[in-house]
Design an enzyme around this catalytic site. Structure first.
Site, PDB file in Angstrom:
ATOM      1  CE1 TYR A 142      -2.325   3.291   2.583  1.00 40.83           C
ATOM      2  CE2 TYR A 142      -3.552   2.691   0.617  1.00 40.83           C
ATOM      3  CZ  TYR A 142      -3.330   3.560   1.680  1.00 40.83           C
ATOM      4  OH  TYR A 142      -4.106   4.690   1.812  1.00 40.83           O
ATOM      5  CG  ASP A 237       5.899   3.698   0.587  1.00 40.46           C
ATOM      6  OD1 ASP A 237       4.702   3.586   0.250  1.00 40.46           O
ATOM      7  OD2 ASP A 237       6.250   4.361   1.589  1.00 40.46           O
ATOM      8  CE  LYS A 265       2.457   4.928   8.039  1.00 40.37           C
ATOM      9  NZ  LYS A 265       1.082   4.933   8.543  1.00 40.37           N
TER      10      LYS A 265
HETATM   11  P1  KE4 Z   1      -0.543   8.491   4.542  1.00 44.67           P
HETATM   12  O1  KE4 Z   1      -1.062   9.204   3.329  1.00 44.67           O
HETATM   13  O2  KE4 Z   1      -1.630   7.692   5.255  1.00 44.67           O
HETATM   14  O3  KE4 Z   1       0.259   9.410   5.488  1.00 44.67           O
HETATM   15  O4  KE4 Z   1       0.552   7.428   4.068  1.00 44.67           O
HETATM   16  C1  KE4 Z   1       0.174   6.472   3.101  1.00 44.67           C
HETATM   17  C2  KE4 Z   1       1.119   5.291   3.191  1.00 44.67           C
HETATM   18  C3  KE4 Z   1       2.133   5.180   2.254  1.00 44.67           C
HETATM   19  N1  KE4 Z   1       3.011   4.151   2.286  1.00 44.67           N
HETATM   20  C4  KE4 Z   1       2.935   3.208   3.254  1.00 44.67           C
HETATM   21  C5  KE4 Z   1       3.928   2.087   3.256  1.00 44.67           C
HETATM   22  C6  KE4 Z   1       1.924   3.287   4.239  1.00 44.67           C
HETATM   23  O5  KE4 Z   1       1.858   2.322   5.199  1.00 44.67           O
HETATM   24  C7  KE4 Z   1       0.996   4.343   4.218  1.00 44.67           C
HETATM   25  C8  KE4 Z   1      -0.125   4.464   5.223  1.00 44.67           C
HETATM   26  N2  KE4 Z   1      -0.201   3.410   6.189  1.00 44.67           N
HETATM   27  C9  KE4 Z   1      -1.518   3.163   6.765  1.00 44.67           C
HETATM   28  C10 KE4 Z   1      -1.370   1.992   7.745  1.00 44.67           C
HETATM   29  N3  KE4 Z   1      -1.397   0.761   7.089  1.00 44.67           N
HETATM   30  C11 KE4 Z   1      -2.084   4.377   7.423  1.00 44.67           C
HETATM   31  C12 KE4 Z   1      -3.293   4.127   8.296  1.00 44.67           C
HETATM   32  C13 KE4 Z   1      -4.553   4.661   7.676  1.00 44.67           C
HETATM   33  O6  KE4 Z   1      -4.721   4.540   6.444  1.00 44.67           O
HETATM   34  O7  KE4 Z   1      -5.373   5.183   8.451  1.00 44.67           O
END
Ligand code: KE4
Length: 426
Positions: A142, A237, A265
């Site tokens: 993801y 990523d 994060k």
């Molecule tokens: P954000 O746009 O949510 O800050 O980051 C997206 C993203 C990009 N790359 C990786 C590897 C990620 O894990 C994420 C977001 N992670 C999720 C948890 N699996 C965020 C939690 C959520 O969507 O509420």
């Protein structure tokens, strides 16, 4: 009715699903989400005064624990100087310099406001730099919710990805090709077919969004070689692994250098921050130097920089944190593995450093297909037991557990004891 139940009812009137991010709705475990009012160290407190040992840590940012006094102090100081200027600030220079000093492969970096934005921008930079359109991503990884990343496999190697979400036109995913995580041949086939049209390969160096799936021996090295041979950009990523697995993240942990890296994060210290960075020659295609456009009103926001810089500086100056996280991870995930073995449970525990999870699957989990073989109902029962006993896990089989420097060995032992009691009675 609990306050969380009442708040959830109210929230659903005004917010889709009552949440500002779907996983928070506890949908896959069929429970009311707990509305959190405060957090300190490794613990959360909900609207009904219940206290939980937190294994989500805001999905990774809270690596030092919640409300770290040093981070709070820097944020409070920044707030008093004003919240946002929409202008260049010294804080951004310091942050960029610190990130570049911590990660050898990052020579330049651009701040954005989320991991999604970081990935979207890095993909555009790779396309602008190479003049190519195709992107290879992996099933189960993801990378945020930008259109080109919301894709599932087309029928075969020859076919482009198809949207995995409504509202995404086929045109947005036609240049996204899907490979199988840990299966180098699936990537080699795509390079055989699309070779010089491939702008980039993007992956999580440790899969953490299908549950935790570590890279097999040689997998990352082969991707590095394929990208070098084909002059494609290798994008790691590291929104989850960045500054978590080691000071320089997965690149240090596995000894591989990416061409571009995306962050989120941890670099925000709990505030909305993302970033992408890498080789100078690639990053200099970004406006205003080059002609790849990317912008953001609150990018490099001074308060967010204060939080992120404080947390990263602490990690940079206290490398012993990584030793502690590694030790806590070995205690927790090693304990979970022993429990499965001694109790005759057919479950799989995957872990890398402070990241890990238990798959309710009877065969090793090495990719998306094997992850999806998990019994999500069985996971739901485990999740509910843990929550009712004050242990706050991610409400989905396909997420990770996140340890922080604020967790103690006693916390881990108590967690294992509560877990053991569940499996004994179930
Ligand atoms: P954000 O746009 O949510 O800050 O980051 C997206 C993203 C990009 N790359 C990786 C590897 C990620 O894990 C994420 C977001 N992670 C999720 C948890 N699996 C965020 C939690 C959520 O969507 O509420």
């Amino acid at each position: 009715m609990t306050r969380s139940e009442r708040l959830f009812q109210e929230a659903q009137k005004y917010i889709p699903g009552g949440v500002n991010s779907p996983v928070r709705a506890f949908g896959s475990v069929g429970m009311t989400p707990r509305f959190i009012v405060s957090a300190k160290g490794a613990y959360l407190t909900d609207a009904d005064g219940n206290r939980y040992l937190d294994y989500i840590g805001s999905w990774g940012p809270m690596i030092l624990g919640h409300a770290h006094p040093m981070v709070l102090e820097k944020v409070e100081e920044a707030c008093r100087r004003g919240l946002s200027f929409g202008a260049a600030t010294e804080a951004e220079v310091a942050m960029a310099e610190l990130i570049c000093s911590m990660v050898p492969s990052v020579e330049m970096v651009r701040m954005v406001n989320s991991g999604t934005e970081a990935v979207m921008s890095a993909v555009r930079a790779a396309r602008g730099y190479t003049g190519r359109n195709k992107i290879i991503k992996f099933e189960g990884c993801y990378h945020g919710h930008s259109d080109a990343m919301l894709v599932r496999a087309g029928s075969g190697v020859m076919t482009a990805g198809v949207p995995d979400s409504s509202g995404v036109p086929d045109g947005c995913t036609q240049d996204t090709l899907l490979a199988v995580y840990n299966d180098v041949s699936s990537v080699e086939k795509l390079f055989d077919v699309w070779g010089k049209e491939i702008a980039a390969v993007i992956l999580e160096p440790v899969g953490a969004n299908m549950g935790v799936v570590p890279p097999k021996e040689g997998f990352l090295q082969r991707l590095r070689a394929l990208c070098t041979e084909n002059k494609s950009v290798l994008i790691f990523d590291e929104v989850i692994t960045g500054f978590r697995l080691a000071r320089a993240g997965a690149q240090e942990y596995f000894g591989i250098e990416a061409d571009l890296t995306t962050y989120g994060k941890i670099i925000g210290g709990g505030m909305p921050v993302g970033a992408y960075g890498g080789k100078r020659e690639i990053m200099e295609v970004i406006a205003p130097v080059g002609n790849v456009y990317q912008a953001g009103t609150l990018s490099g926001n001074p308060v967010a920089m204060a939080a992120g810089y404080a947390q990263l500086t602490y990690l940079n100056e206290h490398p012993e944190v990584y030793g502690k996280l590694q030790k806590l991870g070995a205690l927790l995930y090693g304990g979970m593995r022993s429990m499965c073995r001694e109790s005759g449970l057919p479950y799989q525990v995957n872990d890398v450093g402070s990241l890990g999870c238990m798959f309710f699957a009877s065969a090793p989990v090495t990719d998306y297909t094997s992850a999806k073989s998990s019994d999500t109902d069985a996971f739901g029962g485990y999740f509910r037991h843990m929550l009712e006993n004050g242990i706050y896990l991610a409400p989905s089989q396909f997420e990770a557990m996140f340890l922080s420097a604020a967790h103690s060995e006693e916390d881990i032992r108590r967690t294992l004891d509560i877990m053991h009691r569940y499996f004994e009675k179930s």
